[in-house]
Design a protein around this motif. Structure first.
Motif, short mmCIF file in Angstrom:
data_model
loop_
_atom_site.label_atom_id
_atom_site.label_comp_id
_atom_site.label_asym_id
_atom_site.label_seq_id
_atom_site.Cartn_x
_atom_site.Cartn_y
_atom_site.Cartn_z
N ILE A 262 0.83 -1.21 0.00
CA ILE A 262 0.00 0.00 0.00
C ILE A 262 0.86 1.26 0.00
N VAL A 263 1.73 1.36 0.98
CA VAL A 263 2.46 2.62 1.15
C VAL A 263 3.48 2.83 0.04
N ASP A 264 4.34 1.83 -0.20
CA ASP A 264 5.37 2.00 -1.23
C ASP A 264 4.73 2.22 -2.59
N ASN A 265 3.65 1.51 -2.85
CA ASN A 265 2.97 1.64 -4.12
C ASN A 265 2.46 3.07 -4.29
N VAL B 201 -5.35 4.59 8.41
CA VAL B 201 -5.32 5.76 7.53
C VAL B 201 -3.96 6.46 7.55
N GLY B 202 -3.04 5.94 8.35
CA GLY B 202 -1.71 6.54 8.37
C GLY B 202 -0.68 5.49 8.73
N CYS B 203 0.51 5.66 8.19
CA CYS B 203 1.57 4.70 8.46
C CYS B 203 2.91 5.43 8.47
N LEU B 204 3.73 5.09 9.43
CA LEU B 204 5.06 5.69 9.52
C LEU B 204 6.06 4.58 9.86
N VAL B 205 7.14 4.51 9.10
CA VAL B 205 8.18 3.53 9.39
C VAL B 205 9.41 4.30 9.86
N ALA B 206 9.86 3.97 11.08
CA ALA B 206 11.01 4.68 11.66
C ALA B 206 12.16 3.69 11.86
N ARG C 186 9.48 6.04 5.89
CA ARG C 186 8.26 6.27 5.11
C ARG C 186 7.24 6.95 6.00
N ILE C 187 6.49 7.87 5.40
CA ILE C 187 5.33 8.45 6.11
C ILE C 187 4.23 8.63 5.07
#
Ligand code: COA
Length: 168
Positions: free
Chosen positions: A21-24, A52-57, A102-103
């Motif tokens: 989802i996010v990378d796409n 509805v939100g995603c953050l990779v730290a 990613r955010i």
């Protein structure tokens, strides 16, 4: 928050979700996660129980400051897009602690403070017992949206970046 030590099924599910989802939606090939064992994933769940939100730290050691762009902003079309895509940064590394790999926020839910809330949460939970300053967090190769958000969030256009592809 999903931590590397969480049950394998949860970690796997969230990483598949991030990829699909996010990378796409970020629209271009992202640098793959350097060390999944050191990443923390934050999901923002809405009242309707939707993500509805995603953050990779991830942990990082250093980052580089974006340099202010002198000169006029091109007015329209491809030039404007290129202008927002491109940025220059310092060649002097600065110590940093947390990289935002990613955010992403679901389109219809943008501009409601969700990204801000997620970054606030990262700053208070990424490193046990301390609240990270905006000089200790960096954004991975920011998109035009990411640049606008980071400039506002860090209250400076000279925020920290990392993980970019070097282009002289
Ligand atoms: N244009 C201008 N300013 C913006 C902006 C945009 N697209 N997005 C955020 N800002 C600024 C605003 O000043 C905003 O405050 P305001 O709405 O009161 O003016 C402030 O940042 C906080 O924004 P917030 O509502 O917390 O951000 P968001 O939840 O809309 O999420 C992104 C921001 C970047 C995560 C979202 O636009 C997104 O997912 N974009 C697609 C994926 C992407 O490009 N991610 C960035 C990778 S580096």
């Amino acid at each position: 928050m999903i931590l590397p030590d969480d049950p394998k099924y949860a970690v796997k599910k969230v990483h598949v979700y991030v990829r699909e989802i996010v990378d796409n939606e970020l629209g271009f090939k992202q640098v793959s996660l350097s060390c999944p064992a050191k990443t923390k994933v934050y999901l923002f769940v809405s009242n309707e129980k939707m993500i509805v939100g995603c953050l990779v730290a991830e942990s990082i050691k250093q980052a580089f400051r974006v340099l202010s762009e002198p000169g006029a902003v091109p007015s329209s079309g491809q030039d404007a897009l290129q202008h927002h895509r491109a940025w220059r940064c310092s060649t002097e590394p600065e110590p940093a602690i947390c990289g935002i790999s990613r955010i992403w926020v679901f389109g219809p839910k943008r501009r409601k403070g969700i990204a801000r809330h997620m970054v606030d949460t990262v700053r208070s939970t990424f490193m046990y017992g301390c609240y990270l300053s905006t000089n200790e967090i960096a954004f991975s190769d920011p998109t035009p949206d990411g640049k606008l958000f980071a400039t506002k969030y860090c209250q400076t256009p000279n925020f920290l970046v990392y993980n970019f592809i070097y282009n002289n």
